[in-house]
Design a protein around this motif. Structure first.
Motif, PDB file in Angstrom:
ATOM      1  N   UNK A  89     -14.843   0.742 -30.435  1.00 28.68           N
ATOM      2  CA  UNK A  89     -13.572   0.096 -30.099  1.00 28.68           C
ATOM      3  C   UNK A  89     -12.992   0.753 -28.853  1.00 28.68           C
ATOM      4  N   UNK A  90     -12.924   0.001 -27.772  1.00 33.27           N
ATOM      5  CA  UNK A  90     -12.410   0.527 -26.502  1.00 33.27           C
ATOM      6  C   UNK A  90     -11.028  -0.078 -26.259  1.00 33.27           C
ATOM      7  N   UNK A  91     -10.072   0.792 -25.937  1.00 33.06           N
ATOM      8  CA  UNK A  91      -8.668   0.374 -25.885  1.00 33.06           C
ATOM      9  C   UNK A  91      -7.996   0.961 -24.645  1.00 33.06           C
ATOM     10  N   UNK A  92      -7.368   0.101 -23.846  1.00 32.38           N
ATOM     11  CA  UNK A  92      -6.541   0.555 -22.712  1.00 32.38           C
ATOM     12  C   UNK A  92      -5.165  -0.086 -22.890  1.00 32.38           C
ATOM     13  N   UNK A  93      -4.210   0.643 -23.485  1.00 32.02           N
ATOM     14  CA  UNK A  93      -2.936   0.000 -23.842  1.00 32.02           C
ATOM     15  C   UNK A  93      -2.087  -0.410 -22.646  1.00 32.02           C
ATOM     16  N   UNK A  94      -2.101   0.394 -21.577  1.00 36.30           N
ATOM     17  CA  UNK A  94      -1.260   0.072 -20.416  1.00 36.30           C
ATOM     18  C   UNK A  94      -2.140   0.008 -19.174  1.00 36.30           C
ATOM     19  N   UNK A  95      -2.448  -1.196 -18.735  1.00 39.40           N
ATOM     20  CA  UNK A  95      -3.262  -1.379 -17.531  1.00 39.40           C
ATOM     21  C   UNK A  95      -2.421  -1.106 -16.281  1.00 39.40           C
ATOM     22  N   UNK A  96      -1.204  -1.645 -16.266  1.00 42.01           N
ATOM     23  CA  UNK A  96      -0.311  -1.551 -15.096  1.00 42.01           C
ATOM     24  C   UNK A  96       0.704  -0.434 -15.348  1.00 42.01           C
ATOM     25  N   UNK A  97       0.262   0.817 -15.163  1.00 43.75           N
ATOM     26  CA  UNK A  97       1.108   1.959 -15.545  1.00 43.75           C
ATOM     27  C   UNK A  97       2.343   2.077 -14.658  1.00 43.75           C
ATOM     28  N   UNK A  98       2.198   1.838 -13.361  1.00 43.91           N
ATOM     29  CA  UNK A  98       3.359   1.955 -12.462  1.00 43.91           C
ATOM     30  C   UNK A  98       4.423   0.911 -12.795  1.00 43.91           C
ATOM     31  N   UNK A  99       3.985  -0.319 -12.931  1.00 44.83           N
ATOM     32  CA  UNK A  99       4.927  -1.401 -13.210  1.00 44.83           C
ATOM     33  C   UNK A  99       5.616  -1.188 -14.547  1.00 44.83           C
ATOM     34  N   UNK A 100       4.822  -0.809 -15.560  1.00 44.82           N
ATOM     35  CA  UNK A 100       5.409  -0.577 -16.880  1.00 44.82           C
ATOM     36  C   UNK A 100       6.428   0.561 -16.823  1.00 44.82           C
ATOM     37  N   UNK A 141       7.610  -7.811 -13.072  1.00 44.31           N
ATOM     38  CA  UNK A 141       6.378  -8.400 -13.597  1.00 44.31           C
ATOM     39  C   UNK A 141       5.105  -7.775 -13.023  1.00 44.31           C
ATOM     40  N   UNK A 142       5.068  -7.586 -11.704  1.00 42.34           N
ATOM     41  CA  UNK A 142       3.795  -7.274 -11.039  1.00 42.34           C
ATOM     42  C   UNK A 142       3.552  -5.766 -10.991  1.00 42.34           C
ATOM     43  N   UNK A 143       2.561  -5.339 -10.188  1.00 43.56           N
ATOM     44  CA  UNK A 143       2.391  -3.900  -9.998  1.00 43.56           C
ATOM     45  C   UNK A 143       3.378  -3.429  -8.933  1.00 43.56           C
ATOM     46  N   UNK A 144       3.232  -2.202  -8.433  1.00 42.72           N
ATOM     47  CA  UNK A 144       4.219  -1.664  -7.493  1.00 42.72           C
ATOM     48  C   UNK A 144       3.622  -1.542  -6.095  1.00 42.72           C
ATOM     49  N   UNK A 145       2.782  -2.471  -5.742  1.00 40.40           N
ATOM     50  CA  UNK A 145       2.173  -2.488  -4.411  1.00 40.40           C
ATOM     51  C   UNK A 145       3.258  -2.604  -3.350  1.00 40.40           C
ATOM     52  N   UNK A 146       3.209  -1.680  -2.418  1.00 40.78           N
ATOM     53  CA  UNK A 146       4.140  -1.733  -1.291  1.00 40.78           C
ATOM     54  C   UNK A 146       3.552  -2.653  -0.240  1.00 40.78           C
ATOM     55  N   UNK A 147       4.297  -3.656   0.120  1.00 40.57           N
ATOM     56  CA  UNK A 147       3.819  -4.598   1.121  1.00 40.57           C
ATOM     57  C   UNK A 147       4.627  -4.412   2.393  1.00 40.57           C
ATOM     58  N   UNK A 148       4.142  -4.987   3.450  1.00 41.49           N
ATOM     59  CA  UNK A 148       4.839  -4.812   4.718  1.00 41.49           C
ATOM     60  C   UNK A 148       5.493  -6.115   5.135  1.00 41.49           C
ATOM     61  N   UNK A 149       6.543  -5.979   5.881  1.00 41.97           N
ATOM     62  CA  UNK A 149       7.239  -7.144   6.396  1.00 41.97           C
ATOM     63  C   UNK A 149       7.200  -7.055   7.909  1.00 41.97           C
ATOM     64  N   UNK A 150       6.400  -7.895   8.515  1.00 35.42           N
ATOM     65  CA  UNK A 150       6.249  -7.842   9.961  1.00 35.42           C
ATOM     66  C   UNK A 150       5.738  -6.491  10.426  1.00 35.42           C
ATOM     67  N   UNK A 151       4.888  -5.879   9.603  1.00 39.20           N
ATOM     68  CA  UNK A 151       4.321  -4.595   9.981  1.00 39.20           C
ATOM     69  C   UNK A 151       5.192  -3.417   9.602  1.00 39.20           C
ATOM     70  N   UNK A 152       6.392  -3.681   9.099  1.00 36.09           N
ATOM     71  CA  UNK A 152       7.278  -2.584   8.709  1.00 36.09           C
ATOM     72  C   UNK A 152       7.141  -2.371   7.207  1.00 36.09           C
TER      73      UNK A 152
END
Ligand SMILES: [Zn+2]
Length: 663
Positions: free
Chosen positions: A259-270, A309-320
């Protein structure tokens, strides 16, 4: 919750309507592409109807005014469904053409402008959830395995401490595993293996459970961690001769199944969602709220604060670069981990807009969350699995991208329906809710042939009060989990307890084996008594044999299995797929050690992807390369290949290699 910025895209039909029932996958894809071209609009991107009505100024004003998070029921038709694009749906439909949505600050004004009929069902969702939490001391079931002593949802540290303690307290039974990809915020993701003699690297069947791809779906982590506790407690009770009927079935799985179990896949978001101060509601009032690039608050990821909802990916806005940990929590726009898998990545039901709640990321497996789950499947032969979400009380199975039946439709549907005998959820083919692509379940079934389900728990909220939700939710799901593993993982000879259970429960028997006819979400499910889940059949494949020397004495060694192939992205390389490739490389490498007597028995999935059977672009059955090695495991780099075979395996098939003589 699985979808957002759904139920529809401009090129698909309203929820509940089957676009092209039983059409071929290829034909469906062609048709979808033509429709998109004819409309000349993108998929769920900023060009959607609500997006066009966005007013940055209005959103900002609504947020600063502390406009509450509301819930609404909205009536949609085939013609008007696209007007709801950009709204955050909850999965709930009412059977009269109305669907439930969360209204983020600013959404109400835009909803009014669409002219759609709607009614507000909850004026302030945060206040409602808080009130429910305060009154959640009321219990409807007895103490469940792994319930928290605080009566509150676990925090990320609690999960990690729980897993470490389970492993430390149960040597030989529970093993802590560390997944290879750290989160974006440098956290390690942990999981567990649970079975007797857990450190032995044998070929036992694997049952996989994970939770919390989506940050705000706290109950989705509780089910897998409670399952871990339940496995251990049931096994201990059975060893002591004190197990009840359900515990006996679970203890049987501890002995026969890894039995393989990963309770929290998205640790940052959670962590972000779970730690967000409750008094701040969905956002912190009074702080500066950047509204970038004209994107509305809603478009900024469908959810703030505890409703992230999502993960905590930092995205850029116009390169900033945007500041990821800004105190308002609004500036980490994130990727939806459950749209980031390679199988059919890039299509309908996911978005190429980084401000969408279903933003799929810049490429398949661009995110550590999906890469970790991919690694699980490249390393373990997971035969069946559940990925846990909230909300909606649903059991979902393949496909999400086409209305065509999956090759294993009878097994997927009957077993999914049978699981609802226990949890009372609605069983549904996932496309009948709405189109999705790049999801975990379609990836694990479509790529690895693992019998895969998405469970949506917790009724009408992403994380309702713990006491009124979690114990009862777990109590009614533990035997649903058990059933899946018993049917897909176990040898027919090991299903004695399940046979007793089926004999005693007519509803369960009908779901698995009876004449079945029912309309669910507009689809007619009809299975005759010749299309059954047969408890005397096996629903996996088996490789067996014995490694011996020329005198017939057992030899220590490993058996290794490999498969390299190209996974199809959406639309076979054309249409909506934004990256310039039609395929994505995929490879699995699995390995077990033979027993002291040289024998092995390895439970594995079919060698061909399920799509082989209904997609003309697959022109040959796929093979595993099986090799027999001595001189240490392959990872040690000192292994010597003494024999190898290419094998084709279909579901239910067994291959006995007999004696493999090592010269
Ligand atoms: Zn979800």
């Amino acid at each position: 919750m699985w979808g957002s910025n759904c139920p529809t895209t401009p090129s698909s039909d309203p929820p509940g309507v089957v676009p092209l029932h039983r059409s071929s996958r290829r034909q469906f894809l062609r048709t979808a592409g033509l429709a998109a071209g004819a409309l000349g609009v993108g998929f769920a991107g900023p060009a959607s109807a609500l997006g066009a009505l966005d007013s940055a100024g209005t959103d900002r004003a609504a947020l600063l005014a502390g406009e509450p998070l509301r819930m609404a029921r909205v009536w949609l038709t085939r013609e008007t469904a696209h007007l709801a694009d950009g709204l955050d749906d909850t999965h709930r439909s009412f059977g009269d053409g109305s669907y439930e949505f969360l209204l983020w600050p600013g959404d109400l004004g835009r909803l009014v402008q669409t002219g759609l009929r709607f009614e507000i069902t909850v004026d302030d969702v945060v206040a409602r959830d808080r009130a429910r939490t305060e009154s959640s001391a009321v219990r409807t079931v007895g103490l469940q395995p792994g319930e928290t002593e605080t009566g509150e949802y676990r925090r990320l540290d609690d999960y990690n401490a729980d897993m470490a303690a389970l492993a430390a307290d149960n040597p030989g039974l529970v093993k802590l595993i560390e997944l290879p990809y750290k989160s974006l915020e440098e956290r390690t993701v942990y999981g567990l293996e649970i079975c007797t003699d857990v450190d032995r690297n044998d070929g036992r069947p694997v049952f996989y459970n994970d939770g919390v791809h989506h940050a705000r779906e706290w109950p989705a982590g509780e089910v897998p961690i409670m399952w871990a506790h339940d496995l251990v407690e049931s096994y201990r009770a059975d060893e002591a001769g004190e197990a009840d009927a359900a515990q006996k079935r679970i203890a049987n799985l501890v002995r026969k199944v890894r039995n393989v179990i990963v309770p929290i896949v998205n640790v940052d978001g959670f962590h972000f969602s779970r730690e967000f101060p409750v008094e701040a509601g969905t956002h912190q009032v009074g702080v500066s709220i950047p509204v970038l690039g004209g994107n509305s608050a809603t478009a900024a990821g469908n959810g703030f604060g505890q409703y992230w909802r999502k993960n905590r990916r930092q995205l850029t806005d116009g390169g900033i670069a945007r500041e990821q940990n800004a105190p308002d929590g609004l500036t980490a726009y994130g990727v939806d981990p459950n749209r980031n898998y390679s199988y059919q990545w890039g299509g309908s039901g996911s978005s190429n807009s980084e401000t969408s709640g279903t933003y799929r990321g810049e490429a398949p497996f661009s995110e550590p969350e999906s890469r970790n789950v991919q690694w699980i499947h490249q390393t373990y032969q997971c035969l069946t699995e559940i990925t846990h979400h909230t909300s909606g009380d649903l059991v979902l199975w393949a496909w999400g991208d086409t209305a065509a039946d999956a090759p294993d439709d009878v097994l997927l549907a009957r077993l999914g329906i049978a699981s609802t005998f226990y949890n009372g959820y609605q069983p549904t083919k996932s496309i009948d809710l709405y189109v999705t692509t790049g999801t975990c379940s379609d990836y694990t079934y479509g790529t690895w042939a693992s019998i895969s389900y998405t469970f949506e728990h917790a009724g009408d909220s992403f994380h309702p009060g713990y006491g009124t939700t979690v114990p009862a939710m777990y109590a009614k799901n533990r035997e649903a989990l058990t059933l899946l593993a018993e049917v897909v993982c176990l040898e027919p000879i090991d299903r004695g307890l399940l046979r007793d259970e089926v004999a005693a429960n007519g509803g369960l028997r009908d779901a698995l084996q009876g004449d079945f006819s029912r309309v669910i979400e507009g689809r007619q499910y009809e299975y005759s008594t010749s299309q059954v889940v047969d408890l005397d059949a096996r629903y996996h494949c088996v490789l067996s044999g014995r490694m011996v020397d020329s005198d017939g004495n057992p030899v220590a060694g490993t058996v290794q299995m490999e498969k390299d192939f190209q996974n199809f992205l959406w639309f076979l390389g054309g249409g909506q797929n934004p990256i310039d490739t039609s395929h994505w490389p995929e490879a699995g490498l699995w390995s077990i050690d033979v027993e002291d007597d040289g024998t092995f028995r390895w439970y594995v999935n079919p060698s061909s992807r399920p799509a082989y059977f209904d997609d003309p672009t697959f022109n040959a059955e796929e093979q595993y390369q099986v090799s027999f090695r001595t001189g240490g495991g392959p990872s040690a780099g000192q292994s010597k290949v003494v024999a190898s075979r290419d094998v084709v395996l279909r579901r239910g098939q067994t291959i006995d290699f007999g004696d493999i003589v090592v010269g």
